[in-house]
Design a protein around this motif. Structure first.
Motif, mmCIF file in Angstrom:
data_model
loop_
_atom_site.group_PDB
_atom_site.id
_atom_site.type_symbol
_atom_site.label_atom_id
_atom_site.label_comp_id
_atom_site.label_asym_id
_atom_site.label_seq_id
_atom_site.Cartn_x
_atom_site.Cartn_y
_atom_site.Cartn_z
ATOM 1 N N HIS A 84 -12.554 -17.417 1.944
ATOM 2 C CA HIS A 84 -12.134 -15.914 2.071
ATOM 3 C C HIS A 84 -11.498 -15.521 0.683
ATOM 4 C CE1 HIS A 84 -12.727 -16.139 6.551
ATOM 5 N NE2 HIS A 84 -12.129 -17.184 6.502
ATOM 6 N N ILE A 85 -11.737 -14.268 0.722
ATOM 7 C CA ILE A 85 -10.930 -13.588 -0.666
ATOM 8 C C ILE A 85 -9.893 -12.518 -0.077
ATOM 9 C CG2 ILE A 85 -11.498 -12.266 -2.688
ATOM 10 C CD1 ILE A 85 -14.251 -13.268 -2.631
ATOM 11 N N GLN A 86 -10.216 -11.730 0.591
ATOM 12 C CA GLN A 86 -9.051 -10.814 1.471
ATOM 13 C C GLN A 86 -8.211 -11.782 1.982
ATOM 14 O OE1 GLN A 86 -10.871 -7.913 3.810
ATOM 15 N NE2 GLN A 86 -10.384 -6.160 2.269
ATOM 16 N N ASN A 87 -6.668 -11.248 2.044
ATOM 17 C CA ASN A 87 -5.619 -11.816 2.687
ATOM 18 C C ASN A 87 -5.441 -13.306 1.979
ATOM 19 O OD1 ASN A 87 -5.466 -9.733 4.530
ATOM 20 N ND2 ASN A 87 -6.950 -10.954 5.912
ATOM 21 N N MET A 89 3.901 -7.906 -2.609
ATOM 22 C CA MET A 89 4.531 -8.015 -4.061
ATOM 23 C C MET A 89 5.997 -6.879 -3.918
ATOM 24 S SD MET A 89 1.207 -7.938 -6.223
ATOM 25 C CE MET A 89 2.157 -7.833 -7.881
ATOM 26 N N ILE A 90 6.569 -7.036 -4.981
ATOM 27 C CA ILE A 90 7.797 -6.165 -4.772
ATOM 28 C C ILE A 90 7.497 -4.754 -4.891
ATOM 29 C CG2 ILE A 90 7.904 -5.872 -7.556
ATOM 30 C CD1 ILE A 90 10.889 -6.260 -7.173
ATOM 31 N N GLY A 91 6.501 -4.200 -5.150
ATOM 32 C CA GLY A 91 6.117 -2.720 -4.900
ATOM 33 C C GLY A 91 6.032 -2.634 -3.459
ATOM 34 N N SER A 92 5.260 -3.594 -2.689
ATOM 35 C CA SER A 92 5.056 -3.186 -1.440
ATOM 36 C C SER A 92 6.546 -3.335 -0.561
ATOM 37 C CB SER A 92 4.261 -4.273 -0.622
ATOM 38 O OG SER A 92 2.967 -4.168 -1.381
ATOM 39 N N LEU A 93 7.408 -4.246 -1.069
ATOM 40 C CA LEU A 93 8.699 -4.651 -0.517
ATOM 41 C C LEU A 93 9.565 -3.133 -0.757
ATOM 42 C CD1 LEU A 93 10.607 -6.431 0.972
ATOM 43 C CD2 LEU A 93 11.385 -7.107 -1.372
ATOM 44 N N ILE A 94 9.471 -2.501 -1.788
ATOM 45 C CA ILE A 94 10.283 -1.379 -2.296
ATOM 46 C C ILE A 94 9.445 -0.225 -1.214
ATOM 47 C CG2 ILE A 94 10.421 0.458 -3.947
ATOM 48 C CD1 ILE A 94 10.601 -1.639 -5.975
ATOM 49 N N GLN A 95 8.201 -0.171 -1.005
ATOM 50 C CA GLN A 95 7.716 0.802 -0.251
ATOM 51 C C GLN A 95 8.318 0.860 1.314
ATOM 52 O OE1 GLN A 95 3.852 0.596 0.741
ATOM 53 N NE2 GLN A 95 3.415 2.604 0.746
ATOM 54 N N SER A 105 -3.028 -2.957 -4.248
ATOM 55 C CA SER A 105 -3.805 -4.358 -4.288
ATOM 56 C C SER A 105 -3.213 -5.128 -3.307
ATOM 57 C CB SER A 105 -3.778 -5.013 -5.700
ATOM 58 O OG SER A 105 -4.435 -6.113 -5.618
ATOM 59 N N ALA A 106 -1.926 -5.436 -3.129
ATOM 60 C CA ALA A 106 -1.255 -6.252 -2.344
ATOM 61 C C ALA A 106 -1.421 -5.718 -0.638
ATOM 62 C CB ALA A 106 0.231 -6.514 -2.524
ATOM 63 N N GLN A 107 -1.298 -4.635 -0.691
ATOM 64 C CA GLN A 107 -1.789 -4.185 0.842
ATOM 65 C C GLN A 107 -3.184 -4.145 1.091
ATOM 66 O OE1 GLN A 107 0.042 -0.187 1.102
ATOM 67 N NE2 GLN A 107 2.020 -1.027 1.529
ATOM 68 N N LEU A 108 -4.015 -3.886 0.297
ATOM 69 C CA LEU A 108 -5.475 -3.950 0.803
ATOM 70 C C LEU A 108 -6.346 -5.302 0.457
ATOM 71 C CD1 LEU A 108 -6.912 -0.419 -1.166
ATOM 72 C CD2 LEU A 108 -5.942 -0.956 1.249
ATOM 73 N N MET A 109 -5.718 -6.151 -0.498
ATOM 74 C CA MET A 109 -6.493 -7.419 -0.682
ATOM 75 C C MET A 109 -5.720 -8.527 -0.106
ATOM 76 S SD MET A 109 -9.134 -6.342 -2.231
ATOM 77 C CE MET A 109 -9.642 -7.957 -2.407
ATOM 78 N N GLY A 110 -4.411 -8.424 0.009
ATOM 79 C CA GLY A 110 -3.573 -9.524 0.466
ATOM 80 C C GLY A 110 -3.062 -9.343 1.992
#
Length: 310
Positions: free
Chosen positions: A171-174, A261-267, A250-255
């Protein structure tokens, strides 16, 4: 009449008389004053809307939130102490690692692309650069959605791979690899452009001399082209690394949950957990790391400029 015939001919003036030093200084002062006036609107804009917002962010990082999630300014150090939580440290280190790998992959991909366009593009240089840049005019979120579809389990890449014998468990996503691919796709253009500009300024005769002295193409590339375009490579690394560190799309859609990542954590802290002071504290840590990277780049650039002047 005799005097006119015997008088030596006057030499024609070959150029204008250079201005005296005082006049040169006056012209330089006027030019500096003009550039200062032109820079004034941008300076005022940055001061009002960037520096003031940054100061509010710093003040908010010492604040608290009430039961309804409303932020309040204060002098609490709880948010800064919370940053030592191992979970937050892991997220920060993961963000830095993903951003570093993204910058390195972009450099490896962009170098041959920029080299081919700058030195072998001919009359099609502008068209090739436009073909790379124009797609990135589309909204970043839309492009990442499209990239997530391409790299999904039902996307064309994995379907082709499984048709060729790839395991269905791949798999590539997640995955972290998927996040890095998304970041590379999102920021590759910021590496191609400075490398292309550096190679456009490079003297092509250096490559020809390198072939005579060093022999093979690979050795010539490593000993001549890479040092000559080092400034472009450093600029590209900074332009990719800094935004990739704080990226969250990218972290939300692909991971998945393990690739946050820290951007997602701040959000998440600001919008979902309604803890804006903690989100501000996390943002300040991110800004400090990015500032260190920027200062390192500026120091290296200044050192290279001094070496050239010597």
């Amino acid at each position: 009449m005799a005097d006119l015939m015997t008088a030596p001919p006057t030499e024609p003036q070959t150029g204008a008389v250079p201005p005296p030093p005082a006049r040169k200084k006056t012209q330089a002062k006027r030019a500096n004053r003009l550039w200062s006036l032109l820079a004034l609107p941008g300076t005022v804009w940055m001061t009002l809307f960037f520096v003031s917002a940054l100061l509010l962010l710093i003040a908010l990082s010492f604040g608290t939130s009430d039961a309804l999630g409303n932020p309040h300014f204060g002098t609490s150090l709880a948010n800064l102490k919370a940053l030592t939580d191992p979970a937050y440290v892991r997220v920060a280190m993961r963000s830095l690692l993903y951003a570093l790998l993204t910058a390195v992959l972009c450099l490896l991909i962009a170098y041959p692309v920029a080299y081919a366009i700058a030195l072998h593009g001919g009359k099609y240089k502008n068209a090739l650069i436009a073909a790379i840049v124009v797609p990135f005019f589309a909204n970043y979120l839309v492009r990442m959605y499209g990239w997530s579809v391409v790299l999904s389990d039902d996307g064309p890449i994995l379907r082709l791979g499984r048709a060729l014998g790839l395991s269905p468990n791949v798999h590539i996503q997640n995955t972290g690899f998927g996040v890095i691919l998304g970041l590379v796709y999102g920021f590759i253009v910021f590496m191609v452009l400075p490398l292309y500009a550096a190679m456009e300024r490079m003297d092509v005769s250096l490559i020809e001399a390198g072939r005579d002295l060093y022999g093979g193409p690979l050795r010539t590339f490593l000993t001549v082209t890479v040092p000559a375009t080092r400034q472009g490579a450093l600029a590209g690394l900074v332009l990719v690394f800094l935004p990739a560190t704080g990226d969250f799309v990218s972290a939300q859609l692909m991971g998945g949950p393990n690739q946050i990542m820290i951007g997602s954590l701040i959000q998440d802290k600001v919008l979902d957990a309604l803890n804006a002071p903690l989100g501000a504290a996390l943002t300040m840590i991110l800004l400090v790391v990015l500032l260190i990277g920027m200062l390192g780049y500026l120091r290296r650039t200044r050192r290279d400029e001094l070496d050239v002047l010597r």
